[in-house]
Design a protein around this motif. Structure first.
Motif, PDB file in Angstrom:
ATOM      1  N   TYR A   5       0.849  -1.351  -0.042  1.00  0.00           N
ATOM      2  CA  TYR A   5       0.094  -0.084  -0.021  1.00  0.00           C
ATOM      3  C   TYR A   5       0.852   1.323  -0.017  1.00  0.00           C
ATOM      4  N   VAL A   6       0.077   2.282  -0.356  1.00  0.00           N
ATOM      5  CA  VAL A   6       0.896   3.781  -0.018  1.00  0.00           C
ATOM      6  C   VAL A   6      -0.068   4.006   1.335  1.00  0.00           C
ATOM      7  N   ARG A   7       0.841   4.271   2.436  1.00  0.00           N
ATOM      8  CA  ARG A   7       0.122   4.578   3.695  1.00  0.00           C
ATOM      9  C   ARG A   7       0.920   5.961   4.324  1.00  0.00           C
ATOM     10  N   LYS A  16      -4.424   2.572   1.093  1.00  0.00           N
ATOM     11  CA  LYS A  16      -5.472   1.716   1.938  1.00  0.00           C
ATOM     12  C   LYS A  16      -6.010   2.611   2.923  1.00  0.00           C
ATOM     13  N   VAL A  17      -7.475   3.074   2.904  1.00  0.00           N
ATOM     14  CA  VAL A  17      -8.079   3.926   3.442  1.00  0.00           C
ATOM     15  C   VAL A  17      -9.184   2.984   4.329  1.00  0.00           C
ATOM     16  N   HIS A  18      -9.014   3.053   5.743  1.00  0.00           N
ATOM     17  CA  HIS A  18      -9.638   1.922   6.450  1.00  0.00           C
ATOM     18  C   HIS A  18      -9.962   2.677   7.892  1.00  0.00           C
ATOM     19  N   GLU A  77      -4.899  11.868   6.341  1.00  0.00           N
ATOM     20  CA  GLU A  77      -4.076  12.234   7.417  1.00  0.00           C
ATOM     21  C   GLU A  77      -4.603  11.282   8.845  1.00  0.00           C
ATOM     22  N   ILE A  78      -3.539  11.196   9.524  1.00  0.00           N
ATOM     23  CA  ILE A  78      -3.561  10.405  10.980  1.00  0.00           C
ATOM     24  C   ILE A  78      -3.010  11.254  12.162  1.00  0.00           C
ATOM     25  N   VAL A  79      -3.551  11.227  13.108  1.00  0.00           N
ATOM     26  CA  VAL A  79      -2.994  12.226  14.154  1.00  0.00           C
ATOM     27  C   VAL A  79      -2.939  11.237  15.292  1.00  0.00           C
ATOM     28  N   ILE A  80      -1.709  11.123  16.043  1.00  0.00           N
ATOM     29  CA  ILE A  80      -1.568  10.327  16.909  1.00  0.00           C
ATOM     30  C   ILE A  80      -1.398  11.051  18.413  1.00  0.00           C
ATOM     31  N   ASP A  81      -1.754  10.669  19.226  1.00  0.00           N
ATOM     32  CA  ASP A  81      -1.939  11.258  20.738  1.00  0.00           C
ATOM     33  C   ASP A  81      -0.581  11.159  21.268  1.00  0.00           C
ATOM     34  N   LEU A  82       0.492  12.113  20.865  1.00  0.00           N
ATOM     35  CA  LEU A  82       1.737  11.760  21.441  1.00  0.00           C
ATOM     36  C   LEU A  82       2.217  11.795  23.024  1.00  0.00           C
TER      37      LEU A  82
END
Length: 388
Positions: free
Chosen positions: A137-139, A220-222, A275-280
């Motif tokens: 995938y392109v992720r 991959k969009v999921h 876009e994915i945001v992670i709670d650092l």
């Protein structure tokens, strides 16, 4: 043995597309419809099959209402331990009964699947090139943190095959390999849960007569999950399964001294990823708190590493690789599940470290950081091989 509820007589077909599910009513019809279009475009006789884990949101009903263009569809209720692996075992059995030449598996939460995915996942098997196709995938740089930080580097350095997405969820499997999978007595273990994908990939590498192939599938969009909030169960099941596989095939590891590139089928489609945001801060806090709770059982990890997590909540690639190999060596000796539990704070800390290292990088640039980490694992393997 049947691993699902009774159905009418199953007709032989060329291809079975299987969709394991649990509460995926919003997306499963789309996946089924795209699968049917893919079968139609290939001109094959096929079936689309759902294997459900007792959804209570109307998933099976949504699947059966999908417009599959006169391609037959069935919805199964699988038997066995609740989990993704049990659902897939039922799909393997269905494909085996249908005498299918190829089985294609698609995640039920996909929003980016296209009809041509079916051709990409099936054709390398139908042409006789391979028995196992993994997705490529392109992720987004923060998607697939379990893959990026442990599955990808360990499979590459221990089993000698560079498979970028060994737990990607969308696969092609040939008849020969389905028979191998169904013959294994693993369905009361984590393989019945989220351990299924890594087990399929390693077993294909070690036991198939043909080399795996990667299918270029674009983005991959999921349903993306934050590693600090949603991935604990998956991490434990995947890593326990991977460690068990390493112990099982320990006698073969010495022959995998070089890492082979895995062929890619199709040209990669450069698509925009979500876009994915992670709670650092949550990741760092989880790392510190989880480590403090387990510190009494971590005498095999250097104090410099545990001390760093307690003060900063993050790890470098070198520190993470050392912890993984120390844990793997110890696990191989006594199979203590607490060793995998003990990895959790280090996983949180490594993801936190990766997020900080790549904050200002594009996903393409961050991929170089992942590749550099793989090289660190390769070096660590040399150091630890004497202790197998």
């Amino acid at each position: 043995m049947k691993y699902y509820n009774d159905l009418p007589e199953i007709e032989n077909c060329d291809i079975v597309v299987g969709i394991p599910s649990f509460n995926n009513a919003e997306t499963i019809a789309y996946v089924a419809e795209q699968a049917a279009r893919g079968i139609t475009e290939l001109g094959l006789k096929g079936t689309v099959v759902n294997s459900d884990g007792g959804s209570n949101d109307g998933t099976r009903e949504a699947f059966m209402k999908a417009n599959t263009l006169n391609i037959p569809k069935h919805s199964l209720v699988y038997k066995g331990i609740p989990g993704k692996g049990s659902a897939i075992r039922a799909l393997f059995e269905f494909a085996h009964k249908a005498n299918a030449k190829v089985f294609v598996m698609l995640d039920s939460d996909l929003r980016s699947v296209k009809p041509w995915w079916i051709e990409r996942l099936a054709n390398p098997i139908l042409s006789g090139k391979t028995s196992y196709v993994t997705p490529l995938y392109v992720r987004h740089k923060y998607d697939g943190t379990i893959t990026n930080n442990i599955c990808y580097p360990l499979i590459s350095v221990l089993f000698g095959k560079k498979i970028r997405q060994p737990i990607g969820g969308d696969f092609g499997v040939g008849k020969e390999l389905i028979d191998v999978y169904l013959s294994k007595n693993v369905w009361e273990t984590d393989v019945a849960k989220f351990g299924i994908d890594i087990w399929m990939s390693v077993t294909a590498v070690v036991e198939s007569s043909k080399k795996p192939v990667q299918a270029a599938l674009g983005a991959k969009v999921h349903d993306v999950k934050d590693p600090g909030k949603h991935l604990v169960g998956m991490f434990l099941q995947v890593v326990r399964t991977l460690f068990d596989l390493v112990a099982l095939h320990l006698d073969k590891l010495d022959k995998f001294n070089e890492i082979e590139q895995t062929d890619v089928y199709g040209s990669q489609v450069q698509e925009k990823v979500e876009e994915i945001v992670i709670d650092l801060e949550n990741l760092k806090n989880r790392a510190k708190q989880n480590l403090a709770e387990r510190l009494h059982s971590l005498d095999y990890i250097p104090k410099a590493i545990t001390g760093k997590i307690l003060s900063t909540g993050k790890l470098t690639a070198e520190e993470w690789a050392e912890v993984v190999f120390e844990s793997l060596v110890l696990y191989r000796k006594n199979k203590d599940e607490d060793i995998v539990m003990n990895l959790l704070p280090f996983y949180f800390a490594r993801v936190a470290g990766f997020v900080e290292e790549t904050f200002d990088l594009t996903s393409e640039q961050a991929e170089k950081v992942i590749e550099a980490q793989l090289e660190v694992f390769k070096t660590k393997k040399t150091e630890y091989a004497k202790r197998w």
